[in-house]
Design a protein around this motif. Sequence first.
Motif, PDB file in Angstrom:
ATOM      1  N   SER A   1       1.234  -1.292  -0.387  1.00  0.00           N
ATOM      2  CA  SER A   1      -0.168  -0.067   0.063  1.00  0.00           C
ATOM      3  C   SER A   1       0.609   1.003   0.219  1.00  0.00           C
ATOM      4  CB  SER A   1      -1.096  -0.242   1.162  1.00  0.00           C
ATOM      5  OG  SER A   1      -1.992  -0.971   1.161  1.00  0.00           O
ATOM      6  N   ALA A   2       0.664   2.180  -0.839  1.00  0.00           N
ATOM      7  CA  ALA A   2       1.022   4.017  -0.799  1.00  0.00           C
ATOM      8  C   ALA A   2       0.487   4.294   0.029  1.00  0.00           C
ATOM      9  CB  ALA A   2       1.915   4.221  -2.681  1.00  0.00           C
ATOM     10  N   PHE A   3       0.639   5.236   0.437  1.00  0.00           N
ATOM     11  CA  PHE A   3      -0.095   6.307   1.038  1.00  0.00           C
ATOM     12  C   PHE A   3       0.758   7.500   0.738  1.00  0.00           C
ATOM     13  CE2 PHE A   3      -0.808   3.711   4.359  1.00  0.00           C
ATOM     14  CZ  PHE A   3      -1.637   3.240   4.902  1.00  0.00           C
ATOM     15  N   ALA A   4      -0.928   8.652  -0.323  1.00  0.00           N
ATOM     16  CA  ALA A   4      -0.016   9.831   0.131  1.00  0.00           C
ATOM     17  C   ALA A   4       0.837  10.567   1.128  1.00  0.00           C
ATOM     18  CB  ALA A   4      -1.730  11.111  -0.357  1.00  0.00           C
ATOM     19  N   ILE A   5       1.747  11.769   1.224  1.00  0.00           N
ATOM     20  CA  ILE A   5       2.198  12.217   1.468  1.00  0.00           C
ATOM     21  C   ILE A   5       2.186  13.619   2.064  1.00  0.00           C
ATOM     22  CG2 ILE A   5       5.102  12.586   3.044  1.00  0.00           C
ATOM     23  CD1 ILE A   5       5.301   9.190   1.844  1.00  0.00           C
ATOM     24  N   PRO A   6       1.474  14.584   2.494  1.00  0.00           N
ATOM     25  CA  PRO A   6       1.567  16.186   2.342  1.00  0.00           C
ATOM     26  C   PRO A   6       3.341  16.270   2.152  1.00  0.00           C
ATOM     27  CG  PRO A   6       0.431  15.236   4.435  1.00  0.00           C
ATOM     28  CD  PRO A   6       1.079  14.039   3.573  1.00  0.00           C
ATOM     29  N   SER A   7       3.454  17.502   1.575  1.00  0.00           N
ATOM     30  CA  SER A   7       4.538  18.050   0.861  1.00  0.00           C
ATOM     31  C   SER A   7       4.379  19.309   2.366  1.00  0.00           C
ATOM     32  CB  SER A   7       4.762  18.122  -0.648  1.00  0.00           C
ATOM     33  OG  SER A   7       4.425  19.323  -0.504  1.00  0.00           O
ATOM     34  N   ALA A   8       5.705  20.012   2.066  1.00  0.00           N
ATOM     35  CA  ALA A   8       5.517  20.883   2.959  1.00  0.00           C
ATOM     36  C   ALA A   8       4.938  22.428   2.234  1.00  0.00           C
ATOM     37  CB  ALA A   8       7.371  21.519   3.009  1.00  0.00           C
ATOM     38  N   HIS A   9       4.345  22.055   1.321  1.00  0.00           N
ATOM     39  CA  HIS A   9       3.443  23.252   0.429  1.00  0.00           C
ATOM     40  C   HIS A   9       1.697  22.693   0.774  1.00  0.00           C
ATOM     41  CE1 HIS A   9       6.987  24.942  -1.729  1.00  0.00           C
ATOM     42  NE2 HIS A   9       7.312  23.512  -2.095  1.00  0.00           N
ATOM     43  N   GLY A  10       1.741  21.523   1.574  1.00  0.00           N
ATOM     44  CA  GLY A  10       0.297  20.845   1.939  1.00  0.00           C
ATOM     45  C   GLY A  10      -0.210  20.358   0.709  1.00  0.00           C
ATOM     46  N   ASP A  11       0.943  20.346  -0.141  1.00  0.00           N
ATOM     47  CA  ASP A  11       0.084  19.332  -1.311  1.00  0.00           C
ATOM     48  C   ASP A  11       0.537  17.926  -0.790  1.00  0.00           C
ATOM     49  OD1 ASP A  11      -1.148  18.974  -3.877  1.00  0.00           O
ATOM     50  OD2 ASP A  11       0.124  19.799  -5.222  1.00  0.00           O
ATOM     51  N   TYR A  12       0.251  17.505  -2.172  1.00  0.00           N
ATOM     52  CA  TYR A  12       0.647  15.369  -2.104  1.00  0.00           C
ATOM     53  C   TYR A  12       1.894  15.605  -2.657  1.00  0.00           C
ATOM     54  CZ  TYR A  12      -3.498  15.153   0.557  1.00  0.00           C
ATOM     55  OH  TYR A  12      -4.604  15.141   1.918  1.00  0.00           O
ATOM     56  N   CYS A  13       3.099  14.494  -1.867  1.00  0.00           N
ATOM     57  CA  CYS A  13       4.051  14.088  -2.945  1.00  0.00           C
ATOM     58  C   CYS A  13       3.648  12.466  -3.657  1.00  0.00           C
ATOM     59  CB  CYS A  13       4.892  13.699  -2.383  1.00  0.00           C
ATOM     60  SG  CYS A  13       5.913  14.957  -0.891  1.00  0.00           S
ATOM     61  N   TYR A  14       4.662  12.710  -5.092  1.00  0.00           N
ATOM     62  CA  TYR A  14       4.670  11.679  -5.585  1.00  0.00           C
ATOM     63  C   TYR A  14       5.634  10.965  -5.909  1.00  0.00           C
ATOM     64  CZ  TYR A  14       7.272  14.372  -8.552  1.00  0.00           C
ATOM     65  OH  TYR A  14       8.659  15.720  -8.504  1.00  0.00           O
ATOM     66  N   GLN A  15       4.866   8.994  -5.928  1.00  0.00           N
ATOM     67  CA  GLN A  15       6.817   7.945  -5.900  1.00  0.00           C
ATOM     68  C   GLN A  15       7.271   7.814  -7.081  1.00  0.00           C
ATOM     69  OE1 GLN A  15       4.346   5.196  -3.653  1.00  0.00           O
ATOM     70  NE2 GLN A  15       5.279   5.831  -2.039  1.00  0.00           N
ATOM     71  N   GLN A  16       6.796   7.873  -7.865  1.00  0.00           N
ATOM     72  CA  GLN A  16       6.853   8.154  -9.438  1.00  0.00           C
ATOM     73  C   GLN A  16       8.749   8.653  -9.674  1.00  0.00           C
ATOM     74  OE1 GLN A  16       7.308   4.812 -11.132  1.00  0.00           O
ATOM     75  NE2 GLN A  16       6.022   4.587  -9.105  1.00  0.00           N
ATOM     76  N   HIS A  17       9.636   8.721 -10.702  1.00  0.00           N
ATOM     77  CA  HIS A  17      10.157   9.928 -10.780  1.00  0.00           C
ATOM     78  C   HIS A  17      10.031  10.368 -11.788  1.00  0.00           C
ATOM     79  CE1 HIS A  17      11.087   6.783 -14.346  1.00  0.00           C
ATOM     80  NE2 HIS A  17      11.353   7.962 -14.694  1.00  0.00           N
ATOM     81  N   ASP A  18       8.954  10.259 -12.850  1.00  0.00           N
ATOM     82  CA  ASP A  18       8.044  11.316 -13.672  1.00  0.00           C
ATOM     83  C   ASP A  18       7.156  11.577 -13.236  1.00  0.00           C
ATOM     84  OD1 ASP A  18       6.490   9.242 -13.995  1.00  0.00           O
ATOM     85  OD2 ASP A  18       7.339   8.360 -15.332  1.00  0.00           O
TER      86      ASP A  18
END
Length: 110
Positions: free
Chosen positions: A16-33
Amino acid sequence: SPPPAPPPRQTSGGKSAFAIPSAHGDYCYQQHDASDYRGRVNVTVWGFACQRWASQTPHQHSYYPWRYPDDGLDENYCRRPGGEGPHCAWCYVESGSRWHHSPTDCCDVG
């Protein structure tokens, strides 16, 4: 406050993968692209507003939300539908300038 985190989703590895909040209050991504980016950035690195994915103006395209149901083509958020286009989360721009002639542009999502 940031929006609630989306429910976990299965990745190709079965974990399972969870969206991780970034410092900007948005969601990060895991894929390099950034093909799995599902945040709410809707402005390009050059400051242009993004065109809605469901719209065919000012730029006609084939990235219909119904054609890419798993790619989050909501509103006018930066995405990388089908892993296609520039090697970044991107969007069609609402309007460019006389020195920016490309209909697409990358977004700063991370």
